[in-house]
Design a protein around this motif. Sequence first.
Motif, PDB file in Angstrom:
ATOM      1  N   LEU A 103      34.195  46.217  53.023  1.00 23.76           N
ATOM      2  CA  LEU A 103      33.997  46.940  51.643  1.00 23.76           C
ATOM      3  C   LEU A 103      32.488  47.039  51.528  1.00 23.76           C
ATOM      4  CD1 LEU A 103      34.844  48.217  49.046  1.00 23.76           C
ATOM      5  CD2 LEU A 103      35.404  45.932  48.060  1.00 23.76           C
ATOM      6  N   PHE A 129      35.959  47.645  41.726  1.00 20.71           N
ATOM      7  CA  PHE A 129      37.441  47.852  41.763  1.00 20.71           C
ATOM      8  C   PHE A 129      38.066  47.810  42.900  1.00 20.71           C
ATOM      9  CE2 PHE A 129      36.551  50.551  37.714  1.00 20.71           C
ATOM     10  CZ  PHE A 129      37.482  49.748  36.659  1.00 20.71           C
ATOM     11  N   VAL A 130      37.551  48.291  44.003  1.00 22.51           N
ATOM     12  CA  VAL A 130      38.338  47.853  45.361  1.00 22.51           C
ATOM     13  C   VAL A 130      38.419  46.523  45.556  1.00 22.51           C
ATOM     14  CG1 VAL A 130      38.506  48.596  47.890  1.00 22.51           C
ATOM     15  CG2 VAL A 130      37.844  50.380  45.932  1.00 22.51           C
ATOM     16  N   GLU A 163      38.774  43.936  43.854  1.00 22.63           N
ATOM     17  CA  GLU A 163      39.978  43.321  42.965  1.00 22.63           C
ATOM     18  C   GLU A 163      41.039  43.318  43.881  1.00 22.63           C
ATOM     19  OE1 GLU A 163      39.765  41.841  39.671  1.00 22.63           O
ATOM     20  OE2 GLU A 163      37.820  41.865  40.573  1.00 22.63           O
ATOM     21  N   SER A 164      41.331  44.041  44.787  1.00 22.25           N
ATOM     22  CA  SER A 164      42.538  44.404  45.656  1.00 22.25           C
ATOM     23  C   SER A 164      42.664  43.188  46.716  1.00 22.25           C
ATOM     24  CB  SER A 164      42.551  45.620  46.263  1.00 22.25           C
ATOM     25  OG  SER A 164      41.737  45.754  47.348  1.00 22.25           O
ATOM     26  N   PHE A 165      41.254  42.731  46.817  1.00 20.36           N
ATOM     27  CA  PHE A 165      41.290  41.617  47.869  1.00 20.36           C
ATOM     28  C   PHE A 165      41.221  40.265  47.173  1.00 20.36           C
ATOM     29  CE2 PHE A 165      39.091  45.298  50.094  1.00 20.36           C
ATOM     30  CZ  PHE A 165      39.963  45.510  51.139  1.00 20.36           C
ATOM     31  N   ALA A 205      40.933  38.472  42.718  1.00 17.58           N
ATOM     32  CA  ALA A 205      40.389  38.954  41.344  1.00 17.58           C
ATOM     33  C   ALA A 205      38.856  38.515  41.495  1.00 17.58           C
ATOM     34  CB  ALA A 205      41.238  38.008  40.330  1.00 17.58           C
ATOM     35  N   SER A 222      36.360  39.518  43.056  1.00 16.16           N
ATOM     36  CA  SER A 222      35.673  39.528  44.355  1.00 16.16           C
ATOM     37  C   SER A 222      34.075  40.012  44.135  1.00 16.16           C
ATOM     38  CB  SER A 222      36.284  40.511  45.431  1.00 16.16           C
ATOM     39  OG  SER A 222      37.676  39.785  45.694  1.00 16.16           O
ATOM     40  N   ASN A 255      41.342  38.436  33.601  1.00 14.63           N
ATOM     41  CA  ASN A 255      41.972  39.441  35.031  1.00 14.63           C
ATOM     42  C   ASN A 255      42.655  40.909  34.360  1.00 14.63           C
ATOM     43  OD1 ASN A 255      40.578  38.028  36.968  1.00 14.63           O
ATOM     44  ND2 ASN A 255      42.501  36.738  36.745  1.00 14.63           N
TER      45      ASN A 255
END
Length: 379
Positions: free
Chosen positions: A107, A145-146, A148-150, A152, A154, A163
């Motif tokens: 990322l 934002f992306v 966060e998918s990996f 909280a 990040s 969160n």
Amino acid sequence: MLVGGAALFVLAFVLSLIGTALARRYARRLGLMDAPGQRKVHTVATPRNGGIGIFWGFAIPLVIALIAIVVLTHGHDLARFQVFGRDLPDVVLHLPGMRAHAPLLVLLLMATFGIHLLGLLDDRKPLDPWPKLLAQLAIAAALVFVGESFGAGSFRVLTFLGNFPTPGFFVSVLCSVLWIVALTNAFNFLDNMDGLSAGVAFICAAVFLIAACINGQWFVAGLLLTLMGSILGFLCFNFPPASIFMGDGGSMILGFILAALTIRTTYYQPGRAPYAVLMPLFVTAVPLYDLVIVSVLRLLKGRSPMTGDTNHFSHRLTRHGFSTRSAVLIIYGVTLATGIAAPLLALHSDATSAALLALQLLGMLTVIAVLERVGEHTR
């Protein structure tokens, strides 16, 4: 891990050296030459695509490392893993953690590549300031934002605020995006003299490396060493007198990567005072100070803060009679002075130590302010 970090540094240095040399050779063909002008300190057309060397010097070693991590962790019994018949206990110890961080690294590389492309477009044909700023905000927001998918937090600061979907989450996101964009532009603004932005970024990365090692954050340390190697390879061509400039394609990625890695670095430890979280502000005080002062001066004159001029600290030093090299070395020294003690916040973050370090920082910024105020500067 020391050997792995050294390998990343050396590989990044060599690739940046080669990449910068190739960029310089083909700059005219690519239409990436910087002509002399009123706001320029150079007198002959100079390539301004050195950021290509910096980016690929940073990215290629990390892509190789990612491939190696995937290969080494796929279908192997790590407890018995050997290379050339020898056990590699350090590698075995850290490989699972490296694999866990791999998505975040992918990322970060993608977001950095986006910033790099934006900078190259601006180097090829100057973009309007506000669309450029909006693009920076969009890329920074995507990283946050992306990420966060990996996991909280990040790539988010002030995670203690909460969160998703709490209000504190959105405050944290806003502060994170603003921090990334501010540091991105701080190093972009600082790229106004040979060797300046790259050298200051190298010093900042070295100080952050100390903090990462103190906290045992080897993932961040490896990225910082890779960045330092890529910067050093470029500086071989850019230290005064420069034969190539980094352009926005280089200066923006320096601030962007440093901002992202400062977010990934842990400064506060439970049981200690929270002053350690201020460490990034101490280390990057000089580029942030220049960003704020120059922006304020432009606004006071009724001009856009995104419009270039010659009122940077470096320009003022040369108008005081310092040579370009001397001005750059002075700013290196001030950056080192404001940042070198910052890791102490992570070790001795009591109120007295924090106050003394804050006074030291204030003293150095006062020196800068006095030097800027000496004489009449109307440009």
